[in-house]
Design a protein around this motif. Sequence first.
Motif, PDB file in Angstrom:
ATOM      1  N   SER A  59     -26.626  83.453  17.124  1.00 14.66           N
ATOM      2  CA  SER A  59     -25.776  83.930  16.027  1.00 14.66           C
ATOM      3  C   SER A  59     -26.331  83.496  14.680  1.00 14.66           C
ATOM      4  CB  SER A  59     -24.361  83.378  16.187  1.00 14.66           C
ATOM      5  OG  SER A  59     -24.368  81.966  16.011  1.00 14.66           O
ATOM      6  N   PRO A  60     -26.153  84.341  13.661  1.00 11.67           N
ATOM      7  CA  PRO A  60     -26.564  83.929  12.316  1.00 11.67           C
ATOM      8  C   PRO A  60     -25.885  82.632  11.881  1.00 11.67           C
ATOM      9  CG  PRO A  60     -26.046  86.276  12.360  1.00 11.67           C
ATOM     10  CD  PRO A  60     -25.645  85.713  13.692  1.00 11.67           C
ATOM     11  N   GLU A  61     -24.627  82.464  12.273  1.00 12.29           N
ATOM     12  CA  GLU A  61     -23.889  81.253  11.898  1.00 12.29           C
ATOM     13  C   GLU A  61     -24.550  79.989  12.447  1.00 12.29           C
ATOM     14  OE1 GLU A  61     -21.229  84.772  11.935  1.00 12.29           O
ATOM     15  OE2 GLU A  61     -22.484  83.880  13.485  1.00 12.29           O
ATOM     16  N   SER A  62     -25.054  80.049  13.663  1.00 10.20           N
ATOM     17  CA  SER A  62     -25.682  78.855  14.245  1.00 10.20           C
ATOM     18  C   SER A  62     -26.985  78.514  13.523  1.00 10.20           C
ATOM     19  CB  SER A  62     -25.921  79.034  15.748  1.00 10.20           C
ATOM     20  OG  SER A  62     -26.820  80.089  16.006  1.00 10.20           O
ATOM     21  N   TYR A  63     -27.729  79.520  13.086  1.00 13.36           N
ATOM     22  CA  TYR A  63     -28.971  79.254  12.348  1.00 13.36           C
ATOM     23  C   TYR A  63     -28.675  78.719  10.944  1.00 13.36           C
ATOM     24  CZ  TYR A  63     -31.213  81.769  16.137  1.00 13.36           C
ATOM     25  OH  TYR A  63     -31.649  82.159  17.376  1.00 13.36           O
ATOM     26  N   HIS A  64     -27.663  79.278  10.287  1.00 14.24           N
ATOM     27  CA  HIS A  64     -27.274  78.760   8.972  1.00 14.24           C
ATOM     28  C   HIS A  64     -26.809  77.310   9.090  1.00 14.24           C
ATOM     29  CE1 HIS A  64     -27.675  81.994   6.102  1.00 14.24           C
ATOM     30  NE2 HIS A  64     -27.115  82.842   6.942  1.00 14.24           N
ATOM     31  N   TYR A  65     -26.055  77.034  10.119  1.00 10.80           N
ATOM     32  CA  TYR A  65     -25.571  75.670  10.355  1.00 10.80           C
ATOM     33  C   TYR A  65     -26.741  74.705  10.519  1.00 10.80           C
ATOM     34  CZ  TYR A  65     -23.509  71.822  13.053  1.00 10.80           C
ATOM     35  OH  TYR A  65     -23.141  70.589  13.527  1.00 10.80           O
ATOM     36  N   ALA A  66     -27.699  75.052  11.357  1.00  9.44           N
ATOM     37  CA  ALA A  66     -28.880  74.201  11.570  1.00  9.44           C
ATOM     38  C   ALA A  66     -29.639  74.004  10.260  1.00  9.44           C
ATOM     39  CB  ALA A  66     -29.791  74.810  12.623  1.00  9.44           C
ATOM     40  N   ALA A  67     -29.863  75.087   9.541  1.00 12.11           N
ATOM     41  CA  ALA A  67     -30.632  75.011   8.299  1.00 12.11           C
ATOM     42  C   ALA A  67     -29.913  74.173   7.245  1.00 12.11           C
ATOM     43  CB  ALA A  67     -30.909  76.414   7.778  1.00 12.11           C
ATOM     44  N   LYS A  68     -28.628  74.385   7.104  1.00 12.73           N
ATOM     45  CA  LYS A  68     -27.857  73.644   6.107  1.00 12.73           C
ATOM     46  C   LYS A  68     -27.870  72.149   6.412  1.00 12.73           C
ATOM     47  CE  LYS A  68     -23.235  73.286   4.152  1.00 12.73           C
ATOM     48  NZ  LYS A  68     -21.863  73.764   4.191  1.00 12.73           N
ATOM     49  N   ARG A  69     -27.623  71.783   7.640  1.00  9.83           N
ATOM     50  CA  ARG A  69     -27.547  70.362   8.017  1.00  9.83           C
ATOM     51  C   ARG A  69     -28.918  69.689   7.926  1.00  9.83           C
ATOM     52  NH1 ARG A  69     -24.893  67.628   7.011  1.00  9.83           N
ATOM     53  NH2 ARG A  69     -24.529  66.281   8.797  1.00  9.83           N
ATOM     54  N   LEU A  70     -29.969  70.355   8.378  1.00  9.27           N
ATOM     55  CA  LEU A  70     -31.313  69.765   8.305  1.00  9.27           C
ATOM     56  C   LEU A  70     -31.825  69.728   6.866  1.00  9.27           C
ATOM     57  CD1 LEU A  70     -32.828  71.313  11.530  1.00  9.27           C
ATOM     58  CD2 LEU A  70     -32.533  68.864  11.091  1.00  9.27           C
ATOM     59  N   SER A  71     -31.501  70.730   6.063  1.00 11.31           N
ATOM     60  CA  SER A  71     -31.941  70.748   4.668  1.00 11.31           C
ATOM     61  C   SER A  71     -31.379  69.565   3.893  1.00 11.31           C
ATOM     62  CB  SER A  71     -31.523  72.040   3.990  1.00 11.31           C
ATOM     63  OG  SER A  71     -32.312  73.102   4.449  1.00 11.31           O
ATOM     64  N   ALA A  72     -30.216  69.103   4.266  1.00 13.11           N
ATOM     65  CA  ALA A  72     -29.589  67.969   3.587  1.00 13.11           C
ATOM     66  C   ALA A  72     -30.425  66.691   3.714  1.00 13.11           C
ATOM     67  CB  ALA A  72     -28.191  67.734   4.143  1.00 13.11           C
ATOM     68  N   LEU A  73     -31.361  66.677   4.648  1.00 14.90           N
ATOM     69  CA  LEU A  73     -32.219  65.493   4.842  1.00 14.90           C
ATOM     70  C   LEU A  73     -33.364  65.438   3.838  1.00 14.90           C
ATOM     71  CD1 LEU A  73     -32.322  65.593   8.741  1.00 14.90           C
ATOM     72  CD2 LEU A  73     -30.964  64.045   7.299  1.00 14.90           C
ATOM     73  N   ASN A  74     -33.538  66.508   3.044  1.00 12.08           N
ATOM     74  CA  ASN A  74     -34.574  66.562   2.002  1.00 12.08           C
ATOM     75  C   ASN A  74     -35.968  66.225   2.539  1.00 12.08           C
ATOM     76  OD1 ASN A  74     -32.768  67.272  -0.102  1.00 12.08           O
ATOM     77  ND2 ASN A  74     -32.083  65.148  -0.143  1.00 12.08           N
ATOM     78  N   THR A  75     -36.313  66.844   3.642  1.00 14.60           N
ATOM     79  CA  THR A  75     -37.593  66.627   4.312  1.00 14.60           C
ATOM     80  C   THR A  75     -38.195  67.987   4.651  1.00 14.60           C
ATOM     81  OG1 THR A  75     -36.670  64.630   5.331  1.00 14.60           O
ATOM     82  CG2 THR A  75     -38.672  65.496   6.313  1.00 14.60           C
ATOM     83  N   PRO A  76     -39.509  68.171   4.501  1.00 16.70           N
ATOM     84  CA  PRO A  76     -40.114  69.425   4.967  1.00 16.70           C
ATOM     85  C   PRO A  76     -39.898  69.595   6.470  1.00 16.70           C
ATOM     86  CG  PRO A  76     -41.654  68.190   3.610  1.00 16.70           C
ATOM     87  CD  PRO A  76     -40.497  67.277   3.882  1.00 16.70           C
ATOM     88  N   ILE A  77     -39.541  70.808   6.855  1.00 21.56           N
ATOM     89  CA  ILE A  77     -39.256  71.106   8.256  1.00 21.56           C
ATOM     90  C   ILE A  77     -40.187  72.220   8.708  1.00 21.56           C
ATOM     91  CG2 ILE A  77     -37.508  71.921   9.891  1.00 21.56           C
ATOM     92  CD1 ILE A  77     -35.458  70.764   7.732  1.00 21.56           C
ATOM     93  N   TYR A  78     -41.089  71.882   9.605  1.00 17.29           N
ATOM     94  CA  TYR A  78     -41.996  72.859  10.199  1.00 17.29           C
ATOM     95  C   TYR A  78     -41.345  73.323  11.489  1.00 17.29           C
ATOM     96  CZ  TYR A  78     -45.390  71.354   6.775  1.00 17.29           C
ATOM     97  OH  TYR A  78     -46.026  71.089   5.593  1.00 17.29           O
ATOM     98  N   TRP A  79     -41.270  74.628  11.674  1.00 20.70           N
ATOM     99  CA  TRP A  79     -40.478  75.126  12.796  1.00 20.70           C
ATOM    100  C   TRP A  79     -41.115  76.304  13.500  1.00 20.70           C
ATOM    101  CZ3 TRP A  79     -38.232  79.989  13.242  1.00 20.70           C
ATOM    102  CH2 TRP A  79     -38.314  80.796  12.095  1.00 20.70           C
ATOM    103  N   ILE A  80     -40.665  76.468  14.741  1.00 19.66           N
ATOM    104  CA  ILE A  80     -40.960  77.650  15.541  1.00 19.66           C
ATOM    105  C   ILE A  80     -39.684  78.031  16.290  1.00 19.66           C
ATOM    106  CG2 ILE A  80     -43.425  77.224  15.854  1.00 19.66           C
ATOM    107  CD1 ILE A  80     -42.727  76.163  18.692  1.00 19.66           C
TER     108      ILE A  80
END
Length: 115
Positions: A59-80
Amino acid sequence: MISHTTKIIQVTDTHLFSDHEKSMYGVKTNQRFEQVIAKLAQQDKELIFLTGDISQDESPESYHYAAKRLSALNTPIYWIAGNHDDQKCVDAIFAKYPNFIKTDCLNIHPWRFIF
């Protein structure tokens, strides 16, 4: 001799849902993810590797949730994305977050990470 240590944390197989009360194999994955985020906030880190199966329900909501919570860590995130992820959906959503970097290869001398 290497004088610099790069501190990398890998987060994988979060299997998040749009409904935070849903569970997988008896585990409320969104609640467990919050526990992981709390621990990550306390860790010294330079990079985060987010390696697939981010969403269970795609779901789009689950991806937004992951992105929002991880972005709060102020760290570059490399993903696949993983086999449980909707590639087009996750690409579109993570592209909105500047610290999310989609990659299939990352060189950090003397290491080469292949995603």
